[in-house]
Write a protein that holds these residues in place. Structure first.
Motif, mmCIF file in Angstrom:
data_model
loop_
_atom_site.group_PDB
_atom_site.id
_atom_site.type_symbol
_atom_site.label_atom_id
_atom_site.label_comp_id
_atom_site.label_asym_id
_atom_site.label_seq_id
_atom_site.Cartn_x
_atom_site.Cartn_y
_atom_site.Cartn_z
ATOM 1 N N ILE A 6 -27.132 20.153 57.038
ATOM 2 C CA ILE A 6 -26.966 21.188 58.135
ATOM 3 C C ILE A 6 -27.531 20.409 59.652
ATOM 4 C CG2 ILE A 6 -27.803 23.636 58.700
ATOM 5 C CD1 ILE A 6 -26.124 23.649 55.992
ATOM 6 N N TYR A 7 -26.705 20.514 60.221
ATOM 7 C CA TYR A 7 -26.746 20.599 61.548
ATOM 8 C C TYR A 7 -27.885 21.136 62.772
ATOM 9 C CZ TYR A 7 -22.335 16.739 60.998
ATOM 10 O OH TYR A 7 -22.283 16.002 60.383
ATOM 11 N N GLU A 8 -28.563 20.814 63.422
ATOM 12 C CA GLU A 8 -29.404 20.998 64.207
ATOM 13 C C GLU A 8 -29.263 20.593 65.934
ATOM 14 O OE1 GLU A 8 -33.498 20.991 62.748
ATOM 15 O OE2 GLU A 8 -33.069 21.383 61.012
ATOM 16 N N GLY A 9 -28.296 20.090 65.818
ATOM 17 C CA GLY A 9 -27.596 18.743 66.993
ATOM 18 C C GLY A 9 -26.791 20.104 67.771
ATOM 19 N N ASP A 10 -25.834 19.789 68.687
ATOM 20 C CA ASP A 10 -25.232 21.025 69.456
ATOM 21 C C ASP A 10 -24.041 19.781 69.005
ATOM 22 O OD1 ASP A 10 -26.065 22.985 70.559
ATOM 23 O OD2 ASP A 10 -26.717 21.529 72.252
ATOM 24 N N ASP A 11 -22.925 19.643 68.127
ATOM 25 C CA ASP A 11 -22.459 18.634 67.831
ATOM 26 C C ASP A 11 -20.811 19.291 67.460
ATOM 27 O OD1 ASP A 11 -23.605 16.359 66.637
ATOM 28 O OD2 ASP A 11 -24.011 17.150 64.676
ATOM 29 N N ILE A 12 -20.058 19.710 69.202
ATOM 30 C CA ILE A 12 -18.729 20.688 69.281
ATOM 31 C C ILE A 12 -17.563 19.864 69.082
ATOM 32 C CG2 ILE A 12 -18.020 21.894 71.002
ATOM 33 C CD1 ILE A 12 -20.817 22.597 70.035
ATOM 34 N N VAL A 13 -16.410 20.264 68.573
ATOM 35 C CA VAL A 13 -15.206 19.973 68.119
ATOM 36 C C VAL A 13 -14.370 20.779 69.123
ATOM 37 C CG1 VAL A 13 -15.542 18.238 65.777
ATOM 38 C CG2 VAL A 13 -14.944 20.815 66.075
ATOM 39 N N THR A 14 -13.601 19.972 69.654
ATOM 40 C CA THR A 14 -12.540 20.947 70.422
ATOM 41 C C THR A 14 -10.578 20.477 68.959
ATOM 42 O OG1 THR A 14 -12.597 20.186 72.272
ATOM 43 C CG2 THR A 14 -10.923 21.463 71.811
ATOM 44 N N TYR A 25 -15.097 24.854 68.467
ATOM 45 C CA TYR A 25 -16.145 24.497 67.446
ATOM 46 C C TYR A 25 -17.450 23.910 67.925
ATOM 47 C CZ TYR A 25 -11.977 27.563 65.655
ATOM 48 O OH TYR A 25 -11.774 28.353 66.117
ATOM 49 N N GLU A 26 -18.467 24.576 67.067
ATOM 50 C CA GLU A 26 -20.100 23.705 66.655
ATOM 51 C C GLU A 26 -19.921 23.686 65.659
ATOM 52 O OE1 GLU A 26 -24.589 24.377 66.956
ATOM 53 O OE2 GLU A 26 -22.960 25.874 68.024
ATOM 54 N N ILE A 27 -20.110 22.440 64.761
ATOM 55 C CA ILE A 27 -20.349 21.825 63.692
ATOM 56 C C ILE A 27 -21.375 22.183 63.325
ATOM 57 C CG2 ILE A 27 -20.774 19.837 62.344
ATOM 58 C CD1 ILE A 27 -18.790 18.654 63.333
ATOM 59 N N ILE A 28 -22.258 23.414 62.603
ATOM 60 C CA ILE A 28 -23.335 23.834 61.997
ATOM 61 C C ILE A 28 -23.632 23.289 60.314
ATOM 62 C CG2 ILE A 28 -22.685 25.978 63.169
ATOM 63 C CD1 ILE A 28 -22.379 27.469 60.015
ATOM 64 N N GLY A 29 -22.400 22.192 59.573
ATOM 65 C CA GLY A 29 -22.935 22.063 57.565
ATOM 66 C C GLY A 29 -22.247 20.848 57.953
ATOM 67 N N SER A 30 -22.260 20.216 57.181
ATOM 68 C CA SER A 30 -21.258 19.441 56.243
ATOM 69 C C SER A 30 -21.620 19.088 54.386
ATOM 70 C CB SER A 30 -21.211 18.234 57.170
ATOM 71 O OG SER A 30 -22.101 17.412 56.616
ATOM 72 N N VAL A 36 -14.781 13.858 49.014
ATOM 73 C CA VAL A 36 -14.415 14.370 50.542
ATOM 74 C C VAL A 36 -15.021 15.182 51.251
ATOM 75 C CG1 VAL A 36 -12.420 16.377 50.887
ATOM 76 C CG2 VAL A 36 -12.004 15.220 48.663
ATOM 77 N N LEU A 37 -15.678 15.018 52.082
ATOM 78 C CA LEU A 37 -16.068 15.737 53.186
ATOM 79 C C LEU A 37 -15.677 17.227 53.902
ATOM 80 C CD1 LEU A 37 -19.330 15.129 54.917
ATOM 81 C CD2 LEU A 37 -17.254 13.751 56.231
ATOM 82 N N TYR A 38 -16.331 18.041 54.223
ATOM 83 C CA TYR A 38 -16.218 19.069 54.160
ATOM 84 C C TYR A 38 -17.083 19.578 55.130
ATOM 85 C CZ TYR A 38 -13.238 19.635 49.398
ATOM 86 O OH TYR A 38 -12.514 19.205 49.216
ATOM 87 N N TYR A 39 -16.166 20.175 56.479
ATOM 88 C CA TYR A 39 -17.093 20.704 57.682
ATOM 89 C C TYR A 39 -16.985 22.448 57.446
ATOM 90 C CZ TYR A 39 -17.431 16.269 60.077
ATOM 91 O OH TYR A 39 -17.558 14.861 59.167
ATOM 92 N N ALA A 40 -18.710 22.898 58.336
ATOM 93 C CA ALA A 40 -18.416 24.040 58.313
ATOM 94 C C ALA A 40 -18.905 24.604 59.818
ATOM 95 C CB ALA A 40 -19.758 24.583 57.558
ATOM 96 N N LEU A 41 -17.903 25.659 60.694
ATOM 97 C CA LEU A 41 -17.640 25.484 61.980
ATOM 98 C C LEU A 41 -17.812 27.228 62.312
ATOM 99 C CD1 LEU A 41 -15.468 22.778 61.463
ATOM 100 C CD2 LEU A 41 -15.706 23.260 63.487
ATOM 101 N N VAL A 42 -18.410 27.358 63.870
ATOM 102 C CA VAL A 42 -18.809 28.136 64.525
ATOM 103 C C VAL A 42 -17.802 28.413 65.908
ATOM 104 C CG1 VAL A 42 -20.427 29.649 62.866
ATOM 105 C CG2 VAL A 42 -20.801 28.144 64.773
ATOM 106 N N PRO A 43 -16.930 29.195 65.795
ATOM 107 C CA PRO A 43 -16.478 29.212 67.362
ATOM 108 C C PRO A 43 -17.728 28.967 68.606
ATOM 109 C CG PRO A 43 -16.166 30.563 66.302
ATOM 110 C CD PRO A 43 -15.965 30.755 65.407
ATOM 111 N N CYS A 44 -17.519 28.287 69.847
ATOM 112 C CA CYS A 44 -18.581 28.429 70.793
ATOM 113 C C CYS A 44 -18.075 29.688 70.972
ATOM 114 C CB CYS A 44 -18.187 27.551 71.698
ATOM 115 S SG CYS A 44 -18.643 25.847 70.876
#
Length: 108
Positions: A6-14, A25-30, A36-44
């Protein structure tokens, strides 16, 4: 089977959608499932409001025009794969106490 983070920083991807529209989007978890790697993201959001839902994307490696490998995030087309990964994220996020302030805890 699954390594969760679970990410606690500001990991932002476009991300760029099919129409070429870019959105941050901000990455909130992986989670890693079956190598296989998966990411959970929320829109900024510009207004500081908290998004109500998150999206799940799969990480893949592609070779760009310069011959270099780069990570790309893609939609999960298989319903069974998506449900399995989304359930893992749902379980992880259910354990988070969003009302707890940083530094609070049971340190007695």
């Amino acid at each position: 089977m699954a390594d969760n983070e679970i990410y606690e920083g500001d990991d932002i991807v476009t991300l760029t959608d099919e129409e070429g529209v870019e959105k941050d989007y901000e990455i909130i978890g992986s989670v890693e499932v079956d190598d296989v790697l998966y990411y959970a993201l929320v829109p900024c959001t510009d207004d500081g409001s908290e998004p109500e839902e998150y999206i799940v994307l799969r990480s893949e490696t592609e070779t760009n025009e310069e011959g270099e490998e780069e990570e790309v995030l893609v939609s999960i087309e298989d319903d069974e794969e998506f449900d399995r990964v989304a359930d893992i994220f749902d379980d992880e996020f259910a354990d988070i106490d969003y009302d707890m302030e940083p530094g609070d805890g049971n340190a007695e």
